[in-house]
Design an enzyme around this catalytic site. Structure first.
Site, PDB file in Angstrom:
ATOM      1  N   HIS A  37       2.392   5.160   6.390  1.00  0.00           N
ATOM      2  CA  HIS A  37       1.772   5.385   5.086  1.00  0.00           C
ATOM      3  C   HIS A  37       0.395   6.033   5.259  1.00  0.00           C
ATOM      4  O   HIS A  37       0.021   6.940   4.516  1.00  0.00           O
ATOM      5  CB  HIS A  37       1.579   4.050   4.339  1.00  0.00           C
ATOM      6  CG  HIS A  37       2.857   3.328   4.032  1.00  0.00           C
ATOM      7  ND1 HIS A  37       3.198   2.136   4.610  1.00  0.00           N
ATOM      8  CD2 HIS A  37       3.875   3.637   3.194  1.00  0.00           C
ATOM      9  CE1 HIS A  37       4.363   1.731   4.147  1.00  0.00           C
ATOM     10  NE2 HIS A  37       4.807   2.619   3.292  1.00  0.00           N
ATOM     11  N   GLN A  61      15.285  -1.044  -7.661  1.00  0.00           N
ATOM     12  CA  GLN A  61      15.918  -0.234  -6.613  1.00  0.00           C
ATOM     13  C   GLN A  61      16.561  -1.086  -5.516  1.00  0.00           C
ATOM     14  O   GLN A  61      17.087  -0.551  -4.549  1.00  0.00           O
ATOM     15  CB  GLN A  61      14.925   0.758  -6.007  1.00  0.00           C
ATOM     16  CG  GLN A  61      13.833   0.155  -5.137  1.00  0.00           C
ATOM     17  CD  GLN A  61      12.815   1.187  -4.726  1.00  0.00           C
ATOM     18  OE1 GLN A  61      12.001   1.637  -5.536  1.00  0.00           O
ATOM     19  NE2 GLN A  61      12.826   1.599  -3.468  1.00  0.00           N
ATOM     20  N   GLN A 155      16.003  10.066   0.182  1.00  0.00           N
ATOM     21  CA  GLN A 155      15.144   9.754  -0.971  1.00  0.00           C
ATOM     22  C   GLN A 155      14.316  10.978  -1.368  1.00  0.00           C
ATOM     23  O   GLN A 155      14.143  11.280  -2.552  1.00  0.00           O
ATOM     24  CB  GLN A 155      14.239   8.575  -0.623  1.00  0.00           C
ATOM     25  CG  GLN A 155      13.121   8.329  -1.627  1.00  0.00           C
ATOM     26  CD  GLN A 155      12.383   7.019  -1.402  1.00  0.00           C
ATOM     27  OE1 GLN A 155      12.798   5.998  -1.902  1.00  0.00           O
ATOM     28  NE2 GLN A 155      11.294   7.043  -0.657  1.00  0.00           N
ATOM     29  N   LEU A 186       8.233   3.963  12.080  1.00  0.00           N
ATOM     30  CA  LEU A 186       7.480   2.890  11.422  1.00  0.00           C
ATOM     31  C   LEU A 186       8.102   2.588  10.071  1.00  0.00           C
ATOM     32  O   LEU A 186       8.498   3.492   9.338  1.00  0.00           O
ATOM     33  CB  LEU A 186       6.013   3.286  11.289  1.00  0.00           C
ATOM     34  CG  LEU A 186       5.278   3.526  12.602  1.00  0.00           C
ATOM     35  CD1 LEU A 186       3.787   3.746  12.355  1.00  0.00           C
ATOM     36  CD2 LEU A 186       5.465   2.366  13.582  1.00  0.00           C
TER      37      LEU A 186
HETATM   38  O1  PAF Z   1       9.925   4.627  -0.340  1.00  0.00           O
HETATM   39  C1  PAF Z   1       9.450   3.707  -1.019  1.00  0.00           C
HETATM   40  O2  PAF Z   1       8.566   2.947  -0.576  1.00  0.00           O
HETATM   41  C2  PAF Z   1       9.960   3.494  -2.425  1.00  0.00           C
HETATM   42  O3  PAF Z   1      11.306   3.809  -2.522  1.00  0.00           O
HETATM   43  C3  PAF Z   1       9.127   4.230  -3.499  1.00  0.00           C
HETATM   44  C4  PAF Z   1       9.211   5.735  -3.325  1.00  0.00           C
HETATM   45  C5  PAF Z   1       7.675   3.797  -3.413  1.00  0.00           C
HETATM   46  C6  PAF Z   1       9.663   3.895  -4.883  1.00  0.00           C
HETATM   47  O4  PAF Z   1       9.595   2.534  -5.158  1.00  0.00           O
END
Ligand code: PAF
Length: 282
Positions: A37, A61, A155, A186
């Site tokens: 991140h 989700q 995604q 990670l």
């Molecule tokens: O990849 C993630 O952490 C999640 O799928 C996201 C994009 C923050 C959506 O909740």
């Protein structure tokens, strides 16, 4: 770093910044932040006047209740890490703030076949939930640029499609997978593994690299069988998929085709934790 918990407050702040002509970069997350991140945030900061990170564990989700309940929550450590890395704004909404009218999907996103492949086949409804929350976040934050990691390649593809379908004015930029020194992709889910299984988890990148370096010499079927055996002999209990696909649309490739940009993707379970990883073949 400024922390906003209310939609109205962050919207107000962003509109003031936009009036001053500032560009907005955005990194959406579900917390349990790690260097992956941070690499998105660091790069995002070089591309925008200010960088917003969101932390929201989105219930819609998760097709698996157990996975949702076990999702690591480390808010204090996350805030510390964000401050250390000079994130400008953190958006930290509650479920009620994100879904004031309830969590049912109001929009069905017509994502086409990509929704049913790979992750979609194993996590029904997952991508609809991802699109729902990311669309809402984008409409709140109005970012010029959105930064996401290649670990969740599918995604990224799905969200590109959603952005196009919903006519959102945001550019999605995908950045390479951030790995530990030993090569493990990670992931927030790694926090649920003990040291022995963290070592075993390295088998994923080893088999990905082995397939990649042998793809022009052997059939994918043979390489896949070898990779499955290697994973199962190294602590993995179940393999959801090992797939060779086109980078463009993730359509499965039964055999490798020279000059077709492709990708090898894996999802496998170790100690009850589902890990995903991939490697590009250009
Ligand atoms: O990849 C993630 O952490 C999640 O799928 C996201 C994009 C923050 C959506 O909740």
């Amino acid at each position: 770093m400024i922390i906003f918990k209310k939609v109205a407050d962050i919207q107000n702040y962003i509109s003031i910044q936009k009036e001053k002509g500032k560009s907005v970069g955005f990194v959406p997350t579900m917390g349990a932040l790690h260097e992956g991140h941070i690499s998105l945030i660091e790069f995002g900061k070089t591309q925008s006047d200010f960088l917003i990170c969101s932390i929201f564990v989105n219930p819609t989700q998760f097709n698996d209740k157990n996975d949702f309940e076990k999702y690591p929550i480390t808010i204090d450590a996350d805030i510390e890490l964000l401050e250390k890395n000079h994130c400008d704004v953190l958006f930290l909404p509650s479920v009620a703030e994100m879904y004031p009218d309830g969590m049912e999907l109001k929009t069905h996103y017509d994502l086409g076949n990509i929704e049913n492949l790979l992750e979609g086949a194993f996590r029904p409804g997952h991508f609809q939930g991802v699109c729902q929350v990311v669309e809402r976040l984008l409409r709140i934050v109005l970012p010029d640029k959105l930064f996401m990691g290649q670990k969740d390649y599918q995604q990224v593809m799905v969200l590109k499609k959603m952005i196009q379908l919903q006519n959102l004015d945001t550019e999605l930029i995908m950045l390479p997978i951030k790995r530990s020194q030993a090569g493990l992709a990670l992931s927030s889910r790694n926090a649920r593994l003990n040291q022995e299984n963290l070592d075993h988890a390295l088998t994923i990148i080893r088999v990905l690299e082995k397939i990649k370096s042998n793809i022009s010499k052997n059939t994918f079927e043979t390489l896949k069988k070898d990779a499955e055996d290697t994973l199962l002999n190294n602590g993995f209990e179940k393999i959801d998929y090992i797939e060779l696909a086109q980078q463009e649309d993730l359509q499965s490739l039964p055999i490798w085709i020279k000059d077709t940009p492709s990708i090898i993707l894996i999802a496998a379970w170790i100690e009850g934790v589902r890990l995903i990883d991939n490697i590009l073949i250009d």
